[in-house]
Design a protein around this motif. Structure first.
Motif, PDB file in Angstrom:
ATOM      1  N   ASP A 152      -2.919  -7.074  -3.909  1.00 59.08           N
ATOM      2  CA  ASP A 152      -2.373  -6.606  -5.192  1.00 59.08           C
ATOM      3  C   ASP A 152      -0.952  -7.094  -5.385  1.00 59.08           C
ATOM      4  OD1 ASP A 152      -3.908  -3.324  -5.241  1.00 59.08           O
ATOM      5  OD2 ASP A 152      -4.694  -5.332  -5.609  1.00 59.08           O
TER       6      ASP A 152
ATOM      7  N   GLU B  39       2.481  -6.378  -6.911  1.00 60.83           N
ATOM      8  CA  GLU B  39       3.153  -5.155  -7.374  1.00 60.83           C
ATOM      9  C   GLU B  39       4.153  -5.418  -8.499  1.00 60.83           C
ATOM     10  OE1 GLU B  39       1.183  -2.580  -4.735  1.00 60.83           O
ATOM     11  OE2 GLU B  39       2.535  -2.118  -6.380  1.00 60.83           O
TER      12      GLU B  39
ATOM     13  N   THR C 279       6.089  -2.991 -11.428  1.00 60.07           N
ATOM     14  CA  THR C 279       6.041  -1.570 -11.092  1.00 60.07           C
ATOM     15  C   THR C 279       7.421  -1.042 -10.757  1.00 60.07           C
ATOM     16  OG1 THR C 279       5.694  -2.069  -8.785  1.00 60.07           O
ATOM     17  CG2 THR C 279       3.723  -1.731 -10.111  1.00 60.07           C
TER      18      THR C 279
ATOM     19  N   GLN D 135       5.224   2.919   1.650  1.00 63.46           N
ATOM     20  CA  GLN D 135       3.958   3.469   1.196  1.00 63.46           C
ATOM     21  C   GLN D 135       2.840   2.467   1.446  1.00 63.46           C
ATOM     22  OE1 GLN D 135       3.756   3.945  -3.047  1.00 63.46           O
ATOM     23  NE2 GLN D 135       3.470   6.161  -2.823  1.00 63.46           N
ATOM     24  N   TYR D 136       1.641   3.008   1.708  1.00 65.65           N
ATOM     25  CA  TYR D 136       0.489   2.148   1.967  1.00 65.65           C
ATOM     26  C   TYR D 136      -0.661   2.636   1.097  1.00 65.65           C
ATOM     27  CZ  TYR D 136      -3.408   0.152   4.693  1.00 65.65           C
ATOM     28  OH  TYR D 136      -4.540  -0.503   5.088  1.00 65.65           O
ATOM     29  N   LYS D 137      -1.210   1.729   0.316  1.00 66.21           N
ATOM     30  CA  LYS D 137      -2.223   2.092  -0.679  1.00 66.21           C
ATOM     31  C   LYS D 137      -3.462   2.746  -0.055  1.00 66.21           C
ATOM     32  CE  LYS D 137      -4.058   0.026  -4.877  1.00 66.21           C
ATOM     33  NZ  LYS D 137      -4.395  -1.244  -5.534  1.00 66.21           N
ATOM     34  N   ASP D 138      -3.846   2.297   1.144  1.00 66.57           N
ATOM     35  CA  ASP D 138      -5.067   2.825   1.759  1.00 66.57           C
ATOM     36  C   ASP D 138      -4.797   3.927   2.778  1.00 66.57           C
ATOM     37  OD1 ASP D 138      -6.727   1.138   0.273  1.00 66.57           O
ATOM     38  OD2 ASP D 138      -6.269  -0.531   1.618  1.00 66.57           O
TER      39      ASP D 138
ATOM     40  N   ASN E 218      -4.113  -4.451   1.858  1.00 70.05           N
ATOM     41  CA  ASN E 218      -2.852  -4.055   1.217  1.00 70.05           C
ATOM     42  C   ASN E 218      -1.744  -3.985   2.254  1.00 70.05           C
ATOM     43  OD1 ASN E 218      -3.595  -3.515  -1.604  1.00 70.05           O
ATOM     44  ND2 ASN E 218      -5.020  -2.085  -0.630  1.00 70.05           N
TER      45      ASN E 218
ATOM     46  N   ASP F 215       8.538   2.679  -1.338  1.00 69.65           N
ATOM     47  CA  ASP F 215       8.274   3.716  -2.329  1.00 69.65           C
ATOM     48  C   ASP F 215       9.585   4.247  -2.878  1.00 69.65           C
ATOM     49  OD1 ASP F 215       7.050   5.759  -3.788  1.00 69.65           O
ATOM     50  OD2 ASP F 215       7.203   7.150  -2.100  1.00 69.65           O
TER      51      ASP F 215
END
Ligand SMILES: [Zn+2]
Length: 513
Positions: free
Chosen positions: A69, A71, A74, A197-200, A251, A256
Motif C-alpha cells: 500500500d 501511504e 494520508t 503502526q502495522y496494518k495487519d 505491509n 502513526d
C-alpha cells in the motif's frame, strides 16, 4: 549474553540463506547471526561481506512483485514502495524506517514541536506482531539449526533488539538533522516518543489474544503479557497456535504519531513575605476561585515563571509554610517550582536573574532571592529539610493587661533551654492533622521590652525545632501545649504578631550578584 557459535562458513551460509528465504532483511539476518558491532549495521559494504554475497539485492526487479500500500496523501511519511518484501522480522523498521525520507520526517516533527533541548532520547513503541514474529523466527531457527540455537533457546529471541539496531543506525543522522551539537542518549531530557503502526496487527495478534483470554477473561494484549506467555511456551505448543516460520508480510510499519515531551525542570530560590494577608498557596473555593487574601506567594512567583518556561503546568513546594498572618523575613524560606513539560529549557544565569528582578519589581508583598535552576534531587532535599530544620521567630506578645516588668522578662531569659514541650495537636489545625501529642524543643529563648511603648507587651525571640507550633507555645492552647509562655509567666499571654526570621536550611546555595 551467551556467545553464538557458528562453527563453519558452510553452516553460516546455510543460516543466512534460510533467513533470507524467510523474508528476513539483511540487518535482521545480522542480528540472528549475533553481530553486535554498531558500525557494521551502518555500513552496507560490511553487511554484504558478512552475508557472503547472499545479501538481498533491493533493486532487483525479480522481487518487485509484492504489492504494498502506498501511504501517500494520508499525512504519514510516504511508505517507500519496497522492491522487496517488508522484512518478516522487523516489518521494515530496519529498512524504510532508517531511510533518509523517514528520518527527515521525524526530524521535522521534532523541530515542529518547538521544544528547546540539548539532549534527546528517542523511544520507539512497536506493534506486538513484532514480538510474535521474533518468537516464531527464533523457534524456527532452534528447530532448523539446533547445533547453533538450541543452547541459546532460553535467550530472548531479541538478543540484539531491533530497537537497539534502529538507534545504532539512525541517531547519528537524526542528530545531524535536528541539532548537530545535541546529545542523543537513553536518558536525554527531551523524550521523542515514536508510535509505529502495522496494518495487519489485529489479525496477526488474534491467536495470542485468544490464548491470553483463555487464561484470564479480562487479560489485555500487552507486551508484558505476551512475554510472559512465551516464557512458558515450548515449540510444540507454539506450532499449534502460530505460524512458524511467520508469513512474509505485505505491509510495513508506518509512523502513526510522534510526541515530544521534555523532562521536568526545577527552579529553586528563597522567598520573603512582607504581608499578613498573603498565604503561601492560593485559597480556592470548589470552583477554583480565590476566596480570600491578597493573593499568594505561589501566584506572585509562578505568574512570571510560567510564560518564561512555557510549561504545561507547574508544582510549587516550599520547605514548610507559615500562616497567612505570619511574615517570612530574613533570607526567606526555600522553595522549588517543578515545571512540567517546559518548551523553553535553556537558560543563562543572567536570564534567571532577570526573572528574579521581574518578580521582585511586580509586587511589594513578597520577594525572591537566590533563584536558580536545580537538579531533581533538590526536591527530596527540600522535603527532608522540612523535617529537620530549625526556625527562628520573633513574636509580639501581650499580657492579660498587667504591666510587663523587667523581672518578668528576666524570668523568661533565665529559663533553661532547651525547653521540651508536649504539644497536643492545636485546636486550629485539628481539622487537618491527626490528634497526637508531639514532643518539641524550644532551643533558644530571649525576651525584650516592646519598642511600641505598650506596657503590657513584650517581644519574644525563639529558636525552635522543626514542627513546633509557636503561637501555641505562647498562649498554651488551653493547656494543650505544656509548658507555655503563659505557664512560665504565671498569667495568660497572647500573641499579637509573628514573624519567621530564619529558616535554617542551607539550600539553595546563595547566589552572589
Ligand atoms: Zn528486518
Amino acid at each position: 549474553m551467551i556467545e553464538m557459535v557458528i562453527e563453519t562458513e558452510g553452516l553460516k551460509k546455510e543460516i543466512v540463506s534460510e533467513l533470507l528465504n524467510l523474508g528476513v532483511c539483511d540487518k535482521c539476518t545480522l542480528r540472528y547471526l549475533g553481530v553486535k558491532d554498531p558500525v557494521v549495521y551502518r555500513n552496507t559494504a560490511s553487511i554484504k561481506t558478512i552475508l557472503g554475497g547472499l545479501s538481498k539485492k533491493e533493486d532487483d526487479d525479480d522481487v518487485a512483485d509484492v504489492d504494498i500500500d502506498n501511504e501517500e496523501g494520508t499525512g504519514l511519511p510516504p511508505a517507500k514502495l519496497l522492491k522487496c518484501n517488508p522484512c518478516a522480522a522487523c516489518l521494515g523498521l530496519l529498512q524504510s524506517c532508517v531511510e533518509e525520507s523517514f528520518l527527515d520526517h521525524i526530524a521535522d516533527d521534532i523541530k515542529k514541536a518547538g521544544i528547546e533541548s540539548s539532549s534527546y532520547a528517542p523511544v520507539l513503541t512497536l506493534p506486538i506482531s513484532l514480538q510474535i514474529r521474533a518468537q516464531s523466527i527464533w523457534f524456527h531457527l532452534i528447530d532448523k539449526f539446533p547445533q547453533v540455537y538450541k543452547s541459546l533457546q532460553y535467550m530472548k529471541p531479541e538478543g540484539i533488539s531491533m530497537k537497539t539496531v534502529w538507534k545504532w543506525i539512525s541517531t547519528m543522522d537524526l542528530k545531524q538533522k535536528v541539532d548537530s551539537k545535541s546529545e542523543w542518549m537513553t536518558n536525554g531530557d527531551l523524550v521523542i516518543n515514536m508510535f509505529l503502526q502495522y496494518k495487519d496487527e489485529d489479525p496477526e495478534c488474534l491467536p495470542m489474544f485468544k490464548l491470553l483470554r483463555q487464561r484470564n477473561k479480562r487479560a489485555e494484549l500487552t507486551r508484558g503479557a505476551v512475554e510472559q506467555m512465551f516464557h512458558s511456551m515450548n515449540i510444540e505448543t507454539f506450532h499449534t497456535h502460530f505460524k512458524c516460520p511467520p508469513p512474509i508480510p505485505t505491509n510495513q510499519l508506518v509512523l502513526d504519531k510522534l510526541a515530544c515531551s521534555h523532562m521536568a525542570l526545577f527552579i529553586a530560590g528563597r522567598y520573603c513575605k512582607y504581608s499578613r494577608d498573603v498565604s503561601q498557596s492560593p485559597w480556592l473555593d470548589l470552583e477554583g476561585k480565590r476566596v480570600r487574601g491578597e493573593g499568594s506567594v505561589q501566584e506572585y512567583i509562578t505568574e512570571h515563571v510560567t510564560p518564561i518556561f512555557n510549561c504545561d503546568t507547574l508544582r510549587f513546594s516550599a520547605s514548610g509554610r507559615e500562616d497567612s498572618d505570619v511574615r517570612m523575613l530574613g533570607k526567606g524560606r526555600p522553595f522549588v517550582v517543578e515545571l512540567i513539560n517546559p518548551k523553553k529549557t535553556i537558560f543563562t544565569p543572567n536570564r534567571i536573574k532577570l526573572l528574579q528582578k521581574t518578580i521582585n519589581e511586580s509586587t511589594s508583598l513578597i520577594s525572591v532571592r537566590d533563584l536558580q535552576i536545580v537538579d531533581k534531587k533538590a526536591v527530596t532535599y527540600l522535603r527532608d529539610g522540612e523535617l529537620t530544620k530549625n526556625k527562628l521567630y520573633t513574636a509580639l506578645c501581650k499580657s492579660d493587661g498587667r504591666e510587663i516588668t523587667a523581672e518578668m522578662l528576666q524570668t523568661l531569659n533565665e529559663t533553661k533551654t532547651p525547653i521540651v514541650l508536649q504539644q497536643i495537636t492545636p485546636l486550629r489545625v485539628l481539622h487537618r492533622r491527626s490528634l497526637i501529642t508531639r514532643p518539641r524543643s524550644i532551643l533558644e529563648l530571649r525576651a525584650e521590652p516592646a519598642s511600641n511603648q505598650s506596657k503590657d507587651m513584650f517581644i519574644l525571640h525563639v529558636k525552635t525545632e522543626a514542627g513546633t507550633y509557636v503561637k501555641e507555645f505562647v498562649h498554651g492552647d488551653f493547656g494543650r501545649t505544656d509548658p507555655s509562655i503563659s505557664d512560665l509567666l504565671g498569667f495568660p499571654t497572647e500573641i499579637m504578631a509573628l514573624d519567621v526570621t530564619e529558616v535554617e536550611l542551607d539550600w539553595p546555595p546563595e547566589i552572589k550578584d
